[in-house]
Scaffold this motif. Structure first.
Motif, short mmCIF file in Angstrom:
data_model
loop_
_atom_site.label_atom_id
_atom_site.label_comp_id
_atom_site.label_asym_id
_atom_site.label_seq_id
_atom_site.Cartn_x
_atom_site.Cartn_y
_atom_site.Cartn_z
N ALA A 6 -71.46 -27.87 -47.49
CA ALA A 6 -71.77 -27.00 -48.64
C ALA A 6 -71.26 -25.59 -48.44
O ALA A 6 -71.00 -24.86 -49.39
CB ALA A 6 -73.29 -26.97 -48.87
N SER A 7 -71.09 -25.18 -47.18
CA SER A 7 -70.65 -23.81 -46.90
C SER A 7 -69.13 -23.76 -46.81
O SER A 7 -68.50 -24.62 -46.17
CB SER A 7 -71.26 -23.34 -45.58
OG SER A 7 -70.78 -22.06 -45.26
N GLY A 64 -78.19 -30.22 -30.98
CA GLY A 64 -78.18 -31.03 -32.19
C GLY A 64 -76.86 -30.98 -32.94
O GLY A 64 -76.81 -31.38 -34.11
N HIS A 65 -75.82 -30.52 -32.30
CA HIS A 65 -74.53 -30.43 -32.96
C HIS A 65 -73.59 -31.52 -32.44
O HIS A 65 -73.70 -31.98 -31.30
CB HIS A 65 -73.89 -29.04 -32.73
CG HIS A 65 -74.77 -27.91 -33.15
ND1 HIS A 65 -75.12 -27.68 -34.46
CD2 HIS A 65 -75.37 -26.91 -32.42
CE1 HIS A 65 -75.88 -26.62 -34.54
NE2 HIS A 65 -76.05 -26.12 -33.31
N ILE A 80 -66.07 -30.22 -35.45
CA ILE A 80 -65.91 -30.34 -36.90
C ILE A 80 -67.07 -29.58 -37.55
O ILE A 80 -68.23 -29.97 -37.40
CB ILE A 80 -65.91 -31.81 -37.35
CG1 ILE A 80 -64.74 -32.54 -36.65
CG2 ILE A 80 -65.79 -31.93 -38.86
CD1 ILE A 80 -64.71 -34.02 -36.88
N VAL A 81 -66.72 -28.48 -38.18
CA VAL A 81 -67.75 -27.57 -38.68
C VAL A 81 -68.41 -28.20 -39.91
O VAL A 81 -67.88 -28.17 -41.02
CB VAL A 81 -67.15 -26.19 -39.02
CG1 VAL A 81 -68.26 -25.24 -39.47
CG2 VAL A 81 -66.41 -25.62 -37.81
N TYR A 115 -73.83 -26.58 -38.29
CA TYR A 115 -73.41 -25.35 -37.63
C TYR A 115 -73.65 -24.16 -38.56
O TYR A 115 -73.27 -24.19 -39.73
CB TYR A 115 -71.92 -25.39 -37.26
CG TYR A 115 -71.58 -26.31 -36.10
CD1 TYR A 115 -71.71 -25.85 -34.80
CD2 TYR A 115 -71.13 -27.60 -36.34
CE1 TYR A 115 -71.38 -26.69 -33.73
CE2 TYR A 115 -70.81 -28.43 -35.28
CZ TYR A 115 -70.94 -27.98 -33.98
OH TYR A 115 -70.63 -28.79 -32.93
N THR A 116 -74.26 -23.13 -38.01
CA THR A 116 -74.41 -21.87 -38.75
C THR A 116 -73.29 -20.92 -38.32
O THR A 116 -72.56 -21.20 -37.36
CB THR A 116 -75.78 -21.24 -38.46
OG1 THR A 116 -75.85 -20.92 -37.07
CG2 THR A 116 -76.91 -22.17 -38.84
N GLU A 117 -73.23 -19.80 -39.00
CA GLU A 117 -72.23 -18.81 -38.63
C GLU A 117 -72.46 -18.30 -37.21
O GLU A 117 -71.52 -18.06 -36.45
CB GLU A 117 -72.24 -17.65 -39.62
CG GLU A 117 -71.78 -18.01 -41.01
CD GLU A 117 -71.71 -16.80 -41.92
OE1 GLU A 117 -71.34 -15.71 -41.41
OE2 GLU A 117 -72.03 -16.92 -43.12
#
Length: 292
Positions: free
Chosen positions: A172-173, A251-252, A270-271, A275-277
């Motif tokens: 979504a980002s 958890g990534h 793979i973002v 993943y947050t900024e």
């Protein structure tokens, strides 16, 4: 044979009354000796040789009989020489026959069929009145490859596989992209990094990456490749295995990357929405600081 011929001529000159008889005896002796010499060479079969021996015996008997009737000394000597020659030929002939050996025949070795080993407990498995069958060894089964679901840390993805996963990843980002990564590195590291920005695709529609270098004591070294697809962004980072474990523990998803080929391990990030900024900034900073 020479002695026989000489004895025949001696008989001619010594015994005038028995010239014809001496000639006849000499000729018979000569032909007999030649025939026996031919037989002794084994060029004829056994039946002909036996006939030659019988013929020689008859000649000896006839010579002795004639000598007994006509008592001529030289005829007697001729008969004796003929007998000696015939006896010598008989000895050679019989010795050759006795010494003749048959060629050895090759013995064929019979191959015995391999006997199966019968288990001593096979009789207990058979019904009454039936003979236990030889146990048949089970055919070797092909090794079944157990396909275990490999953990993320054990996977090594090629570049095309990483890009394919990125295209299938929905996020979504849209904040994190090539420009975001380059701006962050320039802002936080300044002259300690060298950023090379490129378009997303070549003219032939092949993916093209931004390559960023960290400048350390031993020179500059690339620490991150940034690929931007129509869906998610792919970061190929030079990280240690221990650091990758810490990212995975948070958890990534982080996967071992087969590209680029280098001694140091590389990982594919793979973002996605996990993943947050802040996560991406920490990973980029740590990857840059690992370059010596």
């Amino acid at each position: 044979m020479i002695l026989s011929v000489e004895s025949g001529f001696l008989t001619k000159f010594a015994c005038s009354g028995t010239d014809c008889l001496s000639y006849i005896i000499s000729l018979i002796d000569i032909f007999t000796v030649l025939y026996l010499a031919y037989c002794a060479s084994f060029r004829v079969n056994k039946g002909v040789r036996i006939f030659g021996w019988v013929w020689a015996a008859a000649v000896i008997a006839a010579t002795v009989t004639i000598v007994a009737i006509h008592t001529c000394l030289f005829t007697l000597v001729s008969a004796l020489f003929t007998a000696l020659i015939l006896m010598a030929l008989f000895g050679v002939t019989f010795e050759s026959i006795s010494n003749k050996k048959e060629e050895p025949k090759e013995e064929k070795k019979e191959e015995k069929p391999a006997q199966a080993v019968v288990c001593p407990f096979a009789a207990f498995a058979c019904p009454m009145g039936q003979q236990p069958m030889h146990p048949v060894a089970p055919a070797p089964q092909p090794a079944v490859e157990e396909k275990e679901v490999a953990a993320d840390k054990d996977e090594a993805l090629s570049l095309s596989e990483s890009l394919a996963l990125a295209k299938e990843t929905k996020t979504a980002s849209e904040v994190i992209n090539k420009k975001y990564v380059a701006d962050f590195l320039r802002l936080n590291f300044g002259n300690a990094v060298e950023c090379n920005m490129r378009a997303n695709y070549t003219k032939t529609n092949l993916p093209l990456a931004d390559t960023h270098y960290a400048i350390g004591k031993n020179g500059k070294k690339c620490f991150v490749y940034v690929y931007e697809t129509d869906a998610a962004v792919v970061l190929l980072l030079r990280l240690t295995e221990k650091y990758a474990e810490s990212v995975r523990a948070g958890g990534h998803r982080i996967l071992r990357s087969a590209f680029p080929k280098a001694k140091d391990p590389w990982y594919s990030v793979i973002v996605d929405d996990t993943y947050t900024e802040t996560d991406i900034q920490e990973i980029l900073s740590d990857a840059c600081n690992m370059v010596e």
